[in-house]
Design an enzyme around this catalytic site. Sequence first.
Site, PDB file in Angstrom:
ATOM      1  N   HIS A   4      -7.110  -4.245  10.162  1.00 56.43           N
ATOM      2  CA  HIS A   4      -6.812  -4.011   8.747  1.00 56.43           C
ATOM      3  C   HIS A   4      -5.541  -4.749   8.321  1.00 56.43           C
ATOM      4  O   HIS A   4      -4.632  -4.983   9.113  1.00 56.43           O
ATOM      5  CB  HIS A   4      -6.762  -2.522   8.388  1.00 56.43           C
ATOM      6  CG  HIS A   4      -5.594  -1.729   8.880  1.00 56.43           C
ATOM      7  ND1 HIS A   4      -5.750  -0.520   9.522  1.00 56.43           N
ATOM      8  CD2 HIS A   4      -4.263  -1.937   8.799  1.00 56.43           C
ATOM      9  CE1 HIS A   4      -4.557  -0.030   9.803  1.00 56.43           C
ATOM     10  NE2 HIS A   4      -3.638  -0.871   9.389  1.00 56.43           N
ATOM     11  N   GLU A  36      -9.455  -1.399   5.422  1.00 52.48           N
ATOM     12  CA  GLU A  36     -10.108  -1.083   6.687  1.00 52.48           C
ATOM     13  C   GLU A  36     -11.348  -1.952   6.860  1.00 52.48           C
ATOM     14  O   GLU A  36     -11.834  -2.563   5.895  1.00 52.48           O
ATOM     15  CB  GLU A  36     -10.509   0.401   6.682  1.00 52.48           C
ATOM     16  CG  GLU A  36      -9.346   1.373   6.505  1.00 52.48           C
ATOM     17  CD  GLU A  36      -8.515   1.568   7.769  1.00 52.48           C
ATOM     18  OE1 GLU A  36      -8.467   0.639   8.615  1.00 52.48           O
ATOM     19  OE2 GLU A  36      -7.905   2.644   7.900  1.00 52.48           O
ATOM     20  N   ASP A  71       0.833  -1.213   0.000  1.00 47.99           N
ATOM     21  CA  ASP A  71       0.000   0.000   0.000  1.00 47.99           C
ATOM     22  C   ASP A  71       0.861   1.253   0.000  1.00 47.99           C
ATOM     23  O   ASP A  71       2.081   1.186   0.156  1.00 47.99           O
ATOM     24  CB  ASP A  71      -0.951  -0.004   1.218  1.00 47.99           C
ATOM     25  CG  ASP A  71      -0.243  -0.334   2.526  1.00 47.99           C
ATOM     26  OD1 ASP A  71       1.005  -0.291   2.572  1.00 47.99           O
ATOM     27  OD2 ASP A  71      -0.932  -0.642   3.506  1.00 47.99           O
ATOM     28  N   ASN A 110      -7.373  -2.305  14.221  1.00 47.17           N
ATOM     29  CA  ASN A 110      -8.782  -2.569  13.887  1.00 47.17           C
ATOM     30  C   ASN A 110      -8.926  -3.765  12.942  1.00 47.17           C
ATOM     31  O   ASN A 110      -9.983  -3.979  12.355  1.00 47.17           O
ATOM     32  CB  ASN A 110      -9.435  -1.323  13.272  1.00 47.17           C
ATOM     33  CG  ASN A 110      -8.752  -0.902  11.971  1.00 47.17           C
ATOM     34  OD1 ASN A 110      -7.849  -1.574  11.486  1.00 47.17           O
ATOM     35  ND2 ASN A 110      -9.205   0.208  11.406  1.00 47.17           N
TER      36      ASN A 110
HETATM   37  C1  GLP Z   1      -0.247   0.497   8.545  1.00 49.08           C
HETATM   38  C2  GLP Z   1       0.028  -0.273   7.259  1.00 49.08           C
HETATM   39  C3  GLP Z   1      -0.201  -1.741   7.440  1.00 49.08           C
HETATM   40  C4  GLP Z   1       0.465  -2.203   8.709  1.00 49.08           C
HETATM   41  C5  GLP Z   1      -0.193  -1.543   9.896  1.00 49.08           C
HETATM   42  C6  GLP Z   1       0.405  -1.957  11.224  1.00 49.08           C
HETATM   43  O1  GLP Z   1      -1.493   1.058   8.617  1.00 49.08           O
HETATM   44  N1  GLP Z   1      -0.725   0.196   6.151  1.00 49.08           N
HETATM   45  O2  GLP Z   1       0.302  -2.427   6.306  1.00 49.08           O
HETATM   46  O3  GLP Z   1       0.351  -3.604   8.837  1.00 49.08           O
HETATM   47  O4  GLP Z   1      -0.056  -0.150   9.761  1.00 49.08           O
HETATM   48  O5  GLP Z   1       1.570  -1.213  11.466  1.00 49.08           O
HETATM   49  P1  GLP Z   1       2.559  -1.513  12.615  1.00 49.08           P
HETATM   50  O6  GLP Z   1       3.268  -2.773  12.263  1.00 49.08           O
HETATM   51  O7  GLP Z   1       3.483  -0.334  12.646  1.00 49.08           O
HETATM   52  O8  GLP Z   1       1.777  -1.644  13.861  1.00 49.08           O
END
Ligand code: GLP
Length: 248
Positions: A143, A148, A75, A141
Amino acid sequence: MTLRPDLVPVSPATRVVTCAADEIGEVAADIVATIASDGVLGVATGSSPLALYAALVRRRAEGLRTEGLRLFALDEYVGLSTDDPRSYAAYVRSVIAEPLGIPAENVRVPRGSTDADGAAYERAIAEAGGVDVQVVGIGRNGHIGFNEPGSNAETRTRVVELDESTRRANAEHFDGDLTQVPTHALTQGVATILSARRIVLVAAGSAKAAALRSALAGPVTADNPASFLQRHPDVTVVADPDALRENR
Ligand code: GLP
């Protein structure tokens, strides 16, 4: 490191490996290393996979050939230039591609602001022969990528509006200023992610426990997009005890 057979019946194809937070990177790297010389690696950003990428860089120094990997990111924020250090393009370049010696032409990150840009990204993945191993994190949440809650199993790479809770969680990368966090992103869809031949989900910390619990043991529902992973034939969850706390 322990296998959690109590969780396996949730989905026979899902393995859950519990290990100390500082072992997550090495366990996940064992899986990625199986495709290192010439595979297609789907990469997540965020803090969760950092230890994995660091482990791969260490292994490269010890002789693992990573230069032939082709990378596809999950993404990207809409509206940030690829030079912006807060962009996922910059993350993929500086944290993964350059330290692993992967040339820029073999690195793709979603880019653009239209669903046509998403369709072009889907074609690029298909032309590469699909993703061999997809690394995913999980949002608080539920995702995956930026899918989302409300994202269904058929979704493909597209423009999405970010939940305010996600923007708040990610504001730490924008000087803690919510107004600087983009409102939209271009993300692989749930169906895109599930098209990968193998998926590795990395999660650490109690902030992920509730989302991970419903992803692994709850109903398969768009309310928690990570729950669609239960439908995939080859998923390995690598998580520390805090992230699996509510599963005990
Ligand atoms: C972001 C990314 C996701 C990622 C998530 C968790 O929103 N778009 O791909 O998995 O955050 O991030 P973190 O590993 O920093 O908790």
